[in-house]
Every structure is written in structure tokens, then in C-alpha cells.
Enzyme design. Structure first.
Site, PDB file in Angstrom:
ATOM      1  N   GLU A   5      39.249  16.065  28.756  1.00 53.40           N
ATOM      2  CA  GLU A   5      40.479  15.745  28.019  1.00 53.40           C
ATOM      3  C   GLU A   5      40.620  16.620  26.777  1.00 53.40           C
ATOM      4  OE1 GLU A   5      40.321  11.522  27.346  1.00 53.40           O
ATOM      5  OE2 GLU A   5      40.506  11.081  29.479  1.00 53.40           O
ATOM      6  N   SER A  53      32.981   3.824  25.583  1.00 52.40           N
ATOM      7  CA  SER A  53      33.988   3.172  24.752  1.00 52.40           C
ATOM      8  C   SER A  53      33.275   2.229  23.781  1.00 52.40           C
ATOM      9  CB  SER A  53      34.944   2.388  25.644  1.00 52.40           C
ATOM     10  OG  SER A  53      35.562   1.347  24.912  1.00 52.40           O
ATOM     11  N   SER A 102      41.906  36.334   0.692  1.00 54.83           N
ATOM     12  CA  SER A 102      41.612  36.073   2.100  1.00 54.83           C
ATOM     13  C   SER A 102      40.111  35.981   2.380  1.00 54.83           C
ATOM     14  CB  SER A 102      42.238  37.177   2.973  1.00 54.83           C
ATOM     15  OG  SER A 102      41.839  38.449   2.504  1.00 54.83           O
ATOM     16  N   ASN A 136      44.624  48.938   4.348  1.00 57.29           N
ATOM     17  CA  ASN A 136      45.492  48.701   5.514  1.00 57.29           C
ATOM     18  C   ASN A 136      44.869  49.223   6.808  1.00 57.29           C
ATOM     19  OD1 ASN A 136      47.150  47.706   3.585  1.00 57.29           O
ATOM     20  ND2 ASN A 136      48.722  49.287   3.742  1.00 57.29           N
ATOM     21  N   LYS A 142      44.667  36.347  10.993  1.00 56.06           N
ATOM     22  CA  LYS A 142      43.223  36.106  11.128  1.00 56.06           C
ATOM     23  C   LYS A 142      42.818  34.677  11.446  1.00 56.06           C
ATOM     24  CE  LYS A 142      42.424  40.127   8.570  1.00 56.06           C
ATOM     25  NZ  LYS A 142      43.915  40.235   8.412  1.00 56.06           N
ATOM     26  N   TYR A 167      52.665  48.279   6.925  1.00 61.26           N
ATOM     27  CA  TYR A 167      51.906  47.068   6.602  1.00 61.26           C
ATOM     28  C   TYR A 167      52.687  46.148   5.675  1.00 61.26           C
ATOM     29  CZ  TYR A 167      48.392  43.853   4.908  1.00 61.26           C
ATOM     30  OH  TYR A 167      47.718  42.703   4.588  1.00 61.26           O
ATOM     31  N   LYS A 191      33.090   1.505  30.533  1.00 60.40           N
ATOM     32  CA  LYS A 191      33.745   2.813  30.508  1.00 60.40           C
ATOM     33  C   LYS A 191      32.801   4.004  30.457  1.00 60.40           C
ATOM     34  CE  LYS A 191      38.293   2.240  29.839  1.00 60.40           C
ATOM     35  NZ  LYS A 191      39.359   3.166  30.075  1.00 60.40           N
ATOM     36  N   ASN A 220      34.004   7.845  29.979  1.00 63.14           N
ATOM     37  CA  ASN A 220      35.244   8.605  29.852  1.00 63.14           C
ATOM     38  C   ASN A 220      35.041  10.121  29.979  1.00 63.14           C
ATOM     39  OD1 ASN A 220      36.693   6.235  29.366  1.00 63.14           O
ATOM     40  ND2 ASN A 220      36.247   6.323  27.170  1.00 63.14           N
ATOM     41  N   THR A 233      50.503  18.322  47.564  1.00 56.02           N
ATOM     42  CA  THR A 233      51.677  18.928  46.935  1.00 56.02           C
ATOM     43  C   THR A 233      52.429  17.741  46.353  1.00 56.02           C
ATOM     44  OG1 THR A 233      53.068  18.745  48.896  1.00 56.02           O
ATOM     45  CG2 THR A 233      51.865  20.803  48.654  1.00 56.02           C
ATOM     46  N   HIS A 234      53.046  17.925  45.202  1.00 55.74           N
ATOM     47  CA  HIS A 234      53.720  16.831  44.492  1.00 55.74           C
ATOM     48  C   HIS A 234      52.752  15.668  44.230  1.00 55.74           C
ATOM     49  CE1 HIS A 234      57.446  18.887  45.768  1.00 55.74           C
ATOM     50  NE2 HIS A 234      56.837  18.989  46.941  1.00 55.74           N
ATOM     51  N   GLN A 237      48.284  39.356   7.199  1.00 56.91           N
ATOM     52  CA  GLN A 237      47.018  38.690   6.884  1.00 56.91           C
ATOM     53  C   GLN A 237      46.925  37.353   7.636  1.00 56.91           C
ATOM     54  OE1 GLN A 237      45.268  38.933   2.861  1.00 56.91           O
ATOM     55  NE2 GLN A 237      45.756  36.762   2.691  1.00 56.91           N
TER      56      GLN A 237
HETATM   57  N1  ARG Z   1      43.569  40.941   3.447  1.00 49.16           N
HETATM   58  C1  ARG Z   1      44.470  41.902   3.948  1.00 49.16           C
HETATM   59  C2  ARG Z   1      44.822  41.552   5.368  1.00 49.16           C
HETATM   60  O1  ARG Z   1      44.136  40.765   5.936  1.00 49.16           O
HETATM   61  C3  ARG Z   1      43.851  43.247   3.902  1.00 49.16           C
HETATM   62  C4  ARG Z   1      44.814  44.365   3.710  1.00 49.16           C
HETATM   63  C5  ARG Z   1      45.347  44.337   2.354  1.00 49.16           C
HETATM   64  N2  ARG Z   1      46.194  45.424   2.091  1.00 49.16           N
HETATM   65  C6  ARG Z   1      47.058  45.379   1.114  1.00 49.16           C
HETATM   66  N3  ARG Z   1      47.759  46.389   0.927  1.00 49.16           N
HETATM   67  N4  ARG Z   1      47.154  44.341   0.355  1.00 49.16           N
HETATM   68  O2  ARG Z   1      45.771  41.985   5.943  1.00 49.16           O
END
Ligand code: ARG
Length: 470
Positions: free
Chosen positions: A290, A277, A23, A110, A325, A317, A283, A285, A155-156, A322
């Protein structure tokens, strides 16, 4: 490749598995939070006599060195490591030797990652709040200048009753103010420290969790170690609040796109916030508006994605988590970017006030007031509604408006009409008589805006009574 385990394994991890599992490509963002958490942890370990003062100082110094070196580009985060935590520990041991191997005492990745993500999110809850406050400041400034700028209310998407630009913007002030309240609310609920939960069941070391929590500005430690490592509610709440922020901006953008169209021509988006454009030279825009409208879907996506990820995960956990993120980081970037650009676009947008007022005069936006006029002359409202309906039909056929009719024509429909009708249905009267709290009349708006001004003066949401400090 630096990994923190391997003792019980007889074979190397398959390379594709290693990469699938790793990760570091995205959790490197948690670099500063990881250092902050480790420093607090180590300070607590020493206070509890689990590390010596010397070990603590050596680790703290090592961590500060890594921080400076990465910040100043002397050290690259090694992307062959499994995650940011592995990188940090490997680098620390490389720098200070054996003392570095003690940093992880009484901790698991964890609770470590749960803490890092919470610290990161807390910071961005505060940042979102600040950006919302800046946006509200821009909205209020436009309101101050446009208390008497008449425009049609819809409205509408059909013209309904006249209102003012200040009143219309005021609706968005309310929305973004609620968004700030949501930030304060999330902050308060999430502000508990999960560190010390260990892998799931706490630890046998005599950790002082109150102390660690206080070092990082948390209100206290979390109360259940299994929940601590597997709770992602605060992310779901944050993504939900961010989705709502985007929904509000998207609605506003949709209106700006309409107002900026050739048909409306109520506003002109500044050249700096428009694009051209490649083929049509005429144009200009509204791409920023948007794109903000478009990016709303992607923030909703993050929310639905995380809700779906979490729904089948048993305690405590699991690696599925993971996945929280990348999508959270993307949503945060998207919202912060959109808020900044949106405030800039609003700040520079010009209004074509004469067109807005002219539009408010057409489309029978004063029909309700004409009916109310008859009520004032003793006609029951339901009958007045019918009379004005016939009057509108007459105008539609003659391609004119109520205020353009002669008194004779008006009397042809109801003898209750007198010369004071013209004043009673003028644009100004229609707006300025709507004096109830929350209405568009200047006197009503002034009172509300006084409250808005006071609200924006407060450092943090005053009604929440919490300090959104970083
Ligand atoms: N990269 C893991 C996460 O984002 C970190 C925790 C990892 N813990 C484990 N027991 N493998 O959740």
C-alpha cells in the site's frame, strides 16, 4: 556566513533572505560530485597552463583532505554557508591559502551546479538500473517455478480466460525491462559535460572542455553554453522514467493487495513484510504494498513540479532552477527504497496454488474455448458465441459450470457436443493450446524465458550497446 560575493553590495543580506536563498541544507548531498568536478576542472586548468603544477597539486590535495575529513566525520559541513560550493571554497582557502582562491578560475556556479547535478543523476540512473535488474531476477525466479501454476486472467476485473502465474509475472518482466531501457536511453542522452559553459557564455580562458569531459567519463562536452547551464531535460526525463517505474510497481502492488485479501487468498505476504492492527488481532495488512502504491503520487508530484518550474524560465540560468534538487532527491530516495522493498516482498511471498487453480476453474474462463470447440466442429464463430452464451446462462441458473454438465445437457443446447468437449475445455487445454508467441502455454513461455535469461546475463542492456559504468 560564507558567501562568494559581496563586493558590489553596501549592505548585508537580510537574514531571512539569506536563509531563503541558501541551499546548503539540501545541496550538501552533492559534496562528492562537487569535489569530483573541481578536481577535473583544476587538472584541466593546469594542463592548459592556467594554473601551475604546484597550485594544482596543492588544490587537489586540499580537496582530498576535505573529502576524507567529511567522510570520516572529522569535519562537519558548515550549514551557515550559502551552498555546498561556497563551503568547499571557503574550507579549501582556509586549508591551503591563496592557491585555493584560484580554483574557481574559468568557472561559474551555474556550470558547476549543472555538472554536480548531472554527475549525481548519472550515478542514480545506474543505481536504478541495477535495482531494476535485481527485481527482474526475482520475477524470473518466480516464473521458473510457476509455468504450470494456473490462475484466472482478468479483464474489467472479471474472470476472462485462464492463464498461469508465470505468464502474469511475465507481463511485469516486460514492463520493468522497458524501464531499464529507459535508463540506458537517458544515460546516453545526458552523458555530456556542461562544465566550461561558465555563467552562460563560456569563458575567455583557453579551457580544454574535451579533456574535462573525458576525465569524468562523459561522452564529450555539451555544445551550447547557454543550454548547458539551463538544461534540466535530463532530470525531467529521469523523473518521468521513475514515475513509470512507480506506476508499474503500483499496479503490481494493487494486484498483490487484491490477491492477499480474504476474498482472493491467492497469496500470502510474508510476516516480515506485513503489519498488524492495533485493535483487530486477526489482521495482517499489506502495508508495504500500500505504501509503494501511495508513494507513487509523490514521485509523479516531483515530475509535475519540475515541469512547472521550468516552463516559464527565460534563458539562461535563473534561481528557480535550484528547486530541481529537493524533489529530485526525494524521488530518487523513494524509488530506490521502494524497488528494494518490493523485490524483497516478492521474493518472500507464497502462492496458494490450489486456490488459484480452483478460481481459474470457476467463472466460465473456458467459455471462449468452448466456443472454439464448436468452431472446430464446423459452427461459425458468431453462432458458437451465441450457443455458449446460452450455455453459460443455463449454468448460471443451475449454479454450475460448463465442465460439470452432462453430455445430455450439453447436447440439449447443441448437438455438436461430443465427449471430447471435456478435454477441450479443461484448464490445462485452455492454457496449453495458447501457443502463439507471447501466450501462456508452457512451450511458448519457455522460449520467451530463454530470452529473459540471456538478457539478464548481460552486464548492461545489451541491445543498447552502452556501458552503464559508475
Ligand atoms: N544553488 C544554486 C542552484 O542550485 C547554485 C547555482 C547558483 N548560481 C547563481 N548564480 N546563484 O541552482
Amino acid at each position: 556566513m560564507a558567501q562568494l560575493w559581496g563586493g558590489r553590495f553596501t549592505k548585508e543580506t537580510d537574514k531571512t533572505v539569506y536563509e531563503f536563498n541558501a541551499s546548503i541544507g539540501f545541496d550538501r548531498r552533492l559534496f562528492h560530485e562537487d569535489i569530483e568536478g573541481s578536481k577535473a576542472h583544476v587538472a584541466m586548468l593546469a594542463k592548459q597552463g592556467i594554473l601551475t603544477g604546484q597550485e594544482r597539486d596543492s588544490i587537489l590535495e586540499g580537496l582530498s583532505g576535505i573529502c576524507e575529513d567529511v567522510d570520516e566525520d572529522r569535519l562537519k559541513i558548515d550549514e551557515t554557508c550559502e551552498d555546498i560550493h561556497s563551503f568547499m571554497e571557503a574550507e579549501l582557502i582556509r586549508r591551503i591559502g591563496d592557491a585555493g582562491k584560484k580554483m574557481h578560475t574559468g568557472r561559474s556556479r551555474n556550470d558547476q551546479v549543472a555538472l554536480d547535478m548531472r554527475l549525481y543523476t548519472r550515478r542514480h540512473v545506474v543505481r536504478t538500473d541495477r535495482l531494476l535488474k535485481e527485481l527482474l531476477t526475482v520475477i524470473l525466479a518466480v516464473m521458473e517455478e510457476n509455468l504450470g501454476t494456473y490462475m484466472p486472467g482478468f479483464t474489467h476485473l472479471q474472470k476472462a480466460q485462464p492463464t498461469t502465474l508465470a505468464h502474469h509475472y511475465g507481463a511485469y518482466f516486460e514492463m520493468f525491462r522497458r524501464d531499464r531501457q529507459r535508463m540506458a536511453d537517458i544515460y546516453r542522452r545526458m552523458n555530456y559535460c556542461p562544465l566550461g559553459a561558465g555563467a552562460l557564455a563560456g569563458t575567455t580562458y583557453p579551457l580544454d572542455r574535451e579533456y574535462t569531459a573525458s576525465l569524468m567519463g562523459f561522452a564529450g562536452p555539451t555544445q551550447n553554453s547557454m543550454d548547458s547551464v539551463s538544461d534540466r531535460d535530463y532530470l525531467i526525463e529521469f523523473l518521468s522514467a521513475l514515475s513509470t517505474v512507480m506506476m508499474h510497481m503500483s499496479r503490481f502492488c494493487e494486484e498483490i493487495i487484491l490477491w492477499n485479501s480474504n476474498e482472493y487468498q491467492f497469496v500470502e505476504i510474508d510476516d516480515a513484510y506485513s503489519t498488524g492492527s492495533s485493535i483487530m488481532p486477526q489482521k495482517k495488512n499489506p502495508d508495504v504494498a500500500e505504501l509503494i502504491r501511495g508513494k507513487t503520487g509523490r514521485v509523479y508530484g516531483a515530475l509535475i513540479s519540475l515541469l512547472t518550474t521550468m516552463k516559464g524560465i527565460p534563458l539562461a540560468y535563473n534561481k528557480d532552477m535550484q528547486e530541481d534538487k529537493e524533489l529530485t532527491f526525494d524521488a530518487i530516495d523513494t524509488v530506490e527504497n521502494c524497488l528494494t522493498l518490493f523485490a524483497g516482498m516478492l521474493h518472500t511471498m507464497r502462492f496458494r496454488k490450489e486456490r488459484m487453480a480452483a478460481s481459474a476453474m470457476r467463472g466460465f474462463t473456458n467459455a471462449t474455448d468452448a466456443a472454439d470447440y464448436l468452431v472446430g466442429k464446423g459452427v461459425p464463430f458468431r453462432d458458437a458465441h451465441g450457443i455458449i452464451g446460452r450455455l453459460v446462462l443455463y449454468c448460471v441458473e443451475k449454479e454450475t459450470s460448463i465442465d460439470m454438465l452432462s453430455l445430455k445437457e450439453l447436447k440439449g443446447i447443441s448437438d455438436k457436443f461430443e465427449t471430447d468437449i471435456y478435454d477441450a475445455i479443461s484448464l490445462e487445454t485452455c492454457v496449453e493450446k495458447r501457443l502463439t508467441i507471447g501466450g501462456p502455454a508452457q512451450a511458448a513461455m519457455r522460449a520467451v524465458m530463454e530470452d529473459y535469461r540471456e538478457y539478464l546475463k548481460a552486464e548492461s542492456p545489451a541491445d543498447e550497446g552502452i556501458g552503464l559504468s559508475e
